[in-house]
Design a protein around this motif. Structure first.
Motif, PDB file in Angstrom:
ATOM      1  N   ASP A  83      22.581 -20.640 -57.632  1.00 23.29           N
ATOM      2  CA  ASP A  83      22.870 -19.230 -56.974  1.00 23.29           C
ATOM      3  C   ASP A  83      22.596 -19.202 -56.014  1.00 23.29           C
ATOM      4  O   ASP A  83      23.179 -18.080 -55.430  1.00 23.29           O
ATOM      5  CB  ASP A  83      22.119 -18.512 -58.151  1.00 23.29           C
ATOM      6  CG  ASP A  83      20.709 -18.307 -57.999  1.00 23.29           C
ATOM      7  OD1 ASP A  83      19.993 -17.751 -57.411  1.00 23.29           O
ATOM      8  OD2 ASP A  83      20.174 -19.630 -58.487  1.00 23.29           O
ATOM      9  N   SER A  94      21.346 -23.124 -62.578  1.00 26.11           N
ATOM     10  CA  SER A  94      20.420 -21.972 -62.174  1.00 26.11           C
ATOM     11  C   SER A  94      19.535 -21.478 -62.964  1.00 26.11           C
ATOM     12  O   SER A  94      19.889 -20.980 -64.046  1.00 26.11           O
ATOM     13  CB  SER A  94      21.141 -20.862 -61.518  1.00 26.11           C
ATOM     14  OG  SER A  94      20.479 -19.776 -61.435  1.00 26.11           O
ATOM     15  N   HIS A  99       9.553 -31.543 -58.077  1.00 23.17           N
ATOM     16  CA  HIS A  99       8.749 -31.100 -56.998  1.00 23.17           C
ATOM     17  C   HIS A  99       8.370 -29.720 -57.297  1.00 23.17           C
ATOM     18  O   HIS A  99       9.112 -28.773 -57.847  1.00 23.17           O
ATOM     19  CB  HIS A  99       9.345 -31.155 -55.845  1.00 23.17           C
ATOM     20  CG  HIS A  99       8.398 -31.041 -54.340  1.00 23.17           C
ATOM     21  ND1 HIS A  99       7.375 -31.994 -54.108  1.00 23.17           N
ATOM     22  CD2 HIS A  99       8.161 -30.075 -53.623  1.00 23.17           C
ATOM     23  CE1 HIS A  99       7.044 -31.629 -52.901  1.00 23.17           C
ATOM     24  NE2 HIS A  99       7.254 -30.576 -52.582  1.00 23.17           N
ATOM     25  N   ASN A 123      19.075 -27.395 -59.408  1.00 22.86           N
ATOM     26  CA  ASN A 123      18.811 -26.088 -59.702  1.00 22.86           C
ATOM     27  C   ASN A 123      18.957 -25.099 -58.293  1.00 22.86           C
ATOM     28  O   ASN A 123      19.042 -25.784 -57.358  1.00 22.86           O
ATOM     29  CB  ASN A 123      17.159 -25.985 -60.033  1.00 22.86           C
ATOM     30  CG  ASN A 123      16.839 -24.772 -60.683  1.00 22.86           C
ATOM     31  OD1 ASN A 123      17.780 -23.881 -61.420  1.00 22.86           O
ATOM     32  ND2 ASN A 123      15.675 -24.356 -60.467  1.00 22.86           N
ATOM     33  N   THR A 141       9.107 -24.641 -64.225  1.00 18.45           N
ATOM     34  CA  THR A 141       8.610 -23.547 -65.013  1.00 18.45           C
ATOM     35  C   THR A 141       9.854 -22.585 -65.442  1.00 18.45           C
ATOM     36  O   THR A 141      10.025 -22.085 -66.488  1.00 18.45           O
ATOM     37  CB  THR A 141       7.488 -22.862 -64.618  1.00 18.45           C
ATOM     38  OG1 THR A 141       6.371 -23.800 -64.066  1.00 18.45           O
ATOM     39  CG2 THR A 141       6.683 -21.955 -65.315  1.00 18.45           C
ATOM     40  N   SER A 142      10.413 -22.252 -64.158  1.00 21.92           N
ATOM     41  CA  SER A 142      11.691 -21.204 -64.659  1.00 21.92           C
ATOM     42  C   SER A 142      12.538 -21.940 -65.744  1.00 21.92           C
ATOM     43  O   SER A 142      13.028 -21.082 -66.625  1.00 21.92           O
ATOM     44  CB  SER A 142      12.329 -20.947 -63.283  1.00 21.92           C
ATOM     45  OG  SER A 142      11.600 -20.582 -62.265  1.00 21.92           O
TER      46      SER A 142
HETATM   47  P1  GDP Z   1       7.990 -24.873 -60.524  1.00 23.27           P
HETATM   48  O1  GDP Z   1       6.748 -24.992 -59.381  1.00 23.27           O
HETATM   49  O2  GDP Z   1       8.859 -26.186 -60.302  1.00 23.27           O
HETATM   50  O3  GDP Z   1       7.639 -24.943 -61.809  1.00 23.27           O
HETATM   51  O4  GDP Z   1       8.730 -23.813 -60.046  1.00 23.27           O
HETATM   52  P2  GDP Z   1       9.062 -22.361 -60.469  1.00 23.27           P
HETATM   53  O5  GDP Z   1       9.780 -22.210 -61.835  1.00 23.27           O
HETATM   54  O6  GDP Z   1       7.777 -21.716 -60.397  1.00 23.27           O
HETATM   55  O7  GDP Z   1      10.015 -21.682 -59.402  1.00 23.27           O
HETATM   56  C1  GDP Z   1       9.484 -21.520 -58.130  1.00 23.27           C
HETATM   57  C2  GDP Z   1      10.344 -20.381 -57.437  1.00 23.27           C
HETATM   58  O8  GDP Z   1      11.619 -20.642 -57.527  1.00 23.27           O
HETATM   59  C3  GDP Z   1      10.087 -19.026 -58.218  1.00 23.27           C
HETATM   60  O9  GDP Z   1       9.812 -18.003 -57.356  1.00 23.27           O
HETATM   61  C4  GDP Z   1      11.176 -18.770 -59.139  1.00 23.27           C
HETATM   62  O10 GDP Z   1      11.604 -17.668 -59.313  1.00 23.27           O
HETATM   63  C5  GDP Z   1      12.586 -19.593 -58.191  1.00 23.27           C
HETATM   64  N1  GDP Z   1      13.613 -19.896 -58.793  1.00 23.27           N
HETATM   65  C6  GDP Z   1      13.294 -21.004 -59.854  1.00 23.27           C
HETATM   66  N2  GDP Z   1      14.598 -21.232 -60.355  1.00 23.27           N
HETATM   67  C7  GDP Z   1      15.529 -20.457 -59.470  1.00 23.27           C
HETATM   68  C8  GDP Z   1      17.033 -20.554 -59.464  1.00 23.27           C
HETATM   69  O11 GDP Z   1      17.930 -21.124 -60.201  1.00 23.27           O
HETATM   70  N3  GDP Z   1      17.417 -19.666 -58.540  1.00 23.27           N
HETATM   71  C9  GDP Z   1      16.684 -18.984 -57.678  1.00 23.27           C
HETATM   72  N4  GDP Z   1      17.315 -18.114 -56.712  1.00 23.27           N
HETATM   73  N5  GDP Z   1      15.321 -19.204 -57.732  1.00 23.27           N
HETATM   74  C10 GDP Z   1      14.767 -19.779 -58.630  1.00 23.27           C
END
Ligand code: GDP
Length: 478
Positions: free
Chosen positions: A189, A222, A87, A186, A93-94
């Motif tokens: 943390d 995480s 979702h 994910n 992406t992270s």
């Molecule tokens: P995508 O839309 O699935 O690609 O999600 P993103 O990678 O863009 O992440 C969405 C938001 O969640 C961003 O603000 C990230 O910094 C945050 N985020 C992603 N992974 C983690 C995690 O493991 N821990 C925390 N606290 N935030 C995360």
């Protein structure tokens, strides 16, 4: 594999009457102008003391593209190709960024400097290739064009959120593609992380954790701190090893276009993922309707390379036009013939735009069932609320009969979107909307891909119409 009776007679240098008479003796009533199949023709010929041989028509495609099967001894293990789905905002992406950066071997010239649509990392000596476009949209768009490039899916679910609509879409897309799913829970943390709740929810989609007796690998991670990602990568390698993925590097390259665009200075630029064989600089390739010679190749670290083996992504320049993501490509020996094939494909594309080959529509359903071409009727159900979605699903599945099983391959709440249309197109499904409509993109794609969408307001109507279609009694549309 058939021939006209008259034609058969003249080829055997017999009179038409002789052939017709022989056919009659065999119990086949056919006039001179009729067409008979190969087996019948062979029998007649034998009866009349002639020998028939099947005429083998070799197409340009067959002449040009080497499709010989690899011998077992020529195959060596290849890296798995992994797609990350889930979702929006759950961290796809992270995760991809973290893996990319954590695995840049220090001192490696250049490092990873560019996004080319895919990258390869090293997991304790085992290479793993990641598609760099997260989400199932790109994945399904590629599948819709026939590309089957991925071996493993990582499903990212945020521990502080849970299973959301696109999580379900991702699960069903992976299922339709028949690839194993590894779940990455994910954002562990976060203080609000609740992995147990997610495991519970996953069981509703037949993803049962190993610890609960199922076979779904679940990795808490995480993407922010990196916790658990090494373990996740180990699990990817393990899952891939069980699939025994192999390829033959010693043949001309074949694979899929991952991304392509027009660069002002360099012309068409395409990222190719080699699936079998080795691609060399200077190779002539055909990708869909585009032809060209590989003038230069760049790997995911921005380095110039002269060859790329199985599961290796490279960006190339030198194509005459921009191919489409999901097109397959082949390195071939004859450039002139490749151009001829490209022209042929363009012509075919034009003519197939107006036909319905291979598509499922309620109108054709009965004839397909009759022809034995249809054993499963795949349906995608979209509804306004969960309760109706489930009700429509179970009612539709109940109308299966001896000839056809009705299978709901995806069932969700919300408007019909482009992803639904893609899934329908790749799975040969029709879409049933219950108190919902298609959005504008979905409407366009459905028209283009000839996907049959049916909207209903009453469950009874949906059941009636589909049941009627299965029996060949659909009321004609005016
Ligand atoms: P995508 O839309 O699935 O690609 O999600 P993103 O990678 O863009 O992440 C969405 C938001 O969640 C961003 O603000 C990230 O910094 C945050 N985020 C992603 N992974 C983690 C995690 O493991 N821990 C925390 N606290 N935030 C995360």
């Amino acid at each position: 594999d058939e021939i006209g009776v008259g034609e058969l007679a003249s080829r055997m240098k017999k009179t038409g009457a002789e052939v017709v008479k022989t056919l009659m003796k065999m119990g086949v009533m056919a006039s001179l102008s009729e067409i008979i199949d190969y087996d019948t023709a062979a029998l007649v010929a034998m009866e009349l003391g002639c020998k028939v041989e099947k005429e083998v028509v070799v197409t340009i495609e067959e002449k040009l593209i080497d499709t010989t099967e690899d011998k077992e001894e020529d195959l060596i293990p290849r890296a798995p190709v992994v797609v990350v789905m889930g979702h929006v905002d759950h961290g796809k992406t992270s995760l991809l960024d973290y893996i990319r950066h954590a695995n840049v071997v220090s001192g490696e010239a250049g490092g990873i400097t560019q996004h080319i649509g895919a990258y390869q990392v090293d997991v304790n000596g085992s290479p793993v290739t990641f598609l760099d476009t997260p989400g199932h949209e790109a994945f399904t768009a590629m599948r819709a064009r026939g590309a089957m490039v991925t071996d493993v899916a990582i499903l990212v679910v945020a521990a502080d959120d849970g299973i959301m609509p696109q999580t379900v879409e991702s699960i069903n897309h992976a299922k339709a593609a028949e690839i194993p799913v590894i779940v990455a829970i994910n954002k562990m943390d976060k203080p609000t992380a609740n992995p147990e709740r997610i495991k519970q929810q996953l069981t509703e989609y037949s993803l049962v954790p190993e610890e609960w007796g199922g076979d779904t690998i679940i990795c808490p991670i995480s993407a922010k701190t990196g916790e658990g990602i090494d373990n996740l990568l180990d699990m990817v390698v393990l899952t891939a090893e069980m699939r025994e993925l192999k390829a033959n590097p010693n043949r001309s390259a074949h694979g899929a276009v991952i991304e392509a665009r027009l660069d002002k200075g360099r012309g068409p630029v395409a990222t190719l993922l080699v699936q079998n064989g080795t691609l060399h600089q200077g190779d002539v390739i055909i990708a869909g309707t585009a032809v060209g010679r590989v003038r230069a190749m760049t790997n995911d670290k921005g380095q110039k390379v002269t060859e790329a083996g199985p599961s290796v992504p490279v960006e190339i320049i030198g194509m005459s036009e921009v191919p489409e993501a999901g097109d397959d490509f082949h390195a071939v020996a004859d450039e002139r013939m490749a151009r001829e094939l490209a022209e042929q494909r363009k012509a075919e594309q034009k003519s197939s735009m107006n036909s319905n080959v291979g598509k499922v529509t309620l109108e054709d359903l009965f004839s397909q069932i009759q022809a034995g071409e249809m054993k499963n009727l795949n349906i995608i159900v979209k509804a306004d609320v969960q309760g109706s979605a489930e009700a429509v699903k179970s009612s539709l599945e109940k109308i299966s009969n001896e000839e056809v099983r009705v299978r709901v391959i995806h069932c969700a709440v919300g408007a019909i979107n482009e992803s639904d249309v893609m899934l329908a197109s790749t799975s040969g499904a029709i879409i049933v909307g219950f108190n919902v409509r298609p959005d504008a993109n979905a409407k366009d794609s459905a028209a283009r891909m000839k996907v049959d969408m049916r909207m209903y307001r009453v469950i009874y109507d949906a059941i009636n119409e589909i049941e009627a279609a299965m029996k060949g009694m659909l009321a004609p549309k005016f």
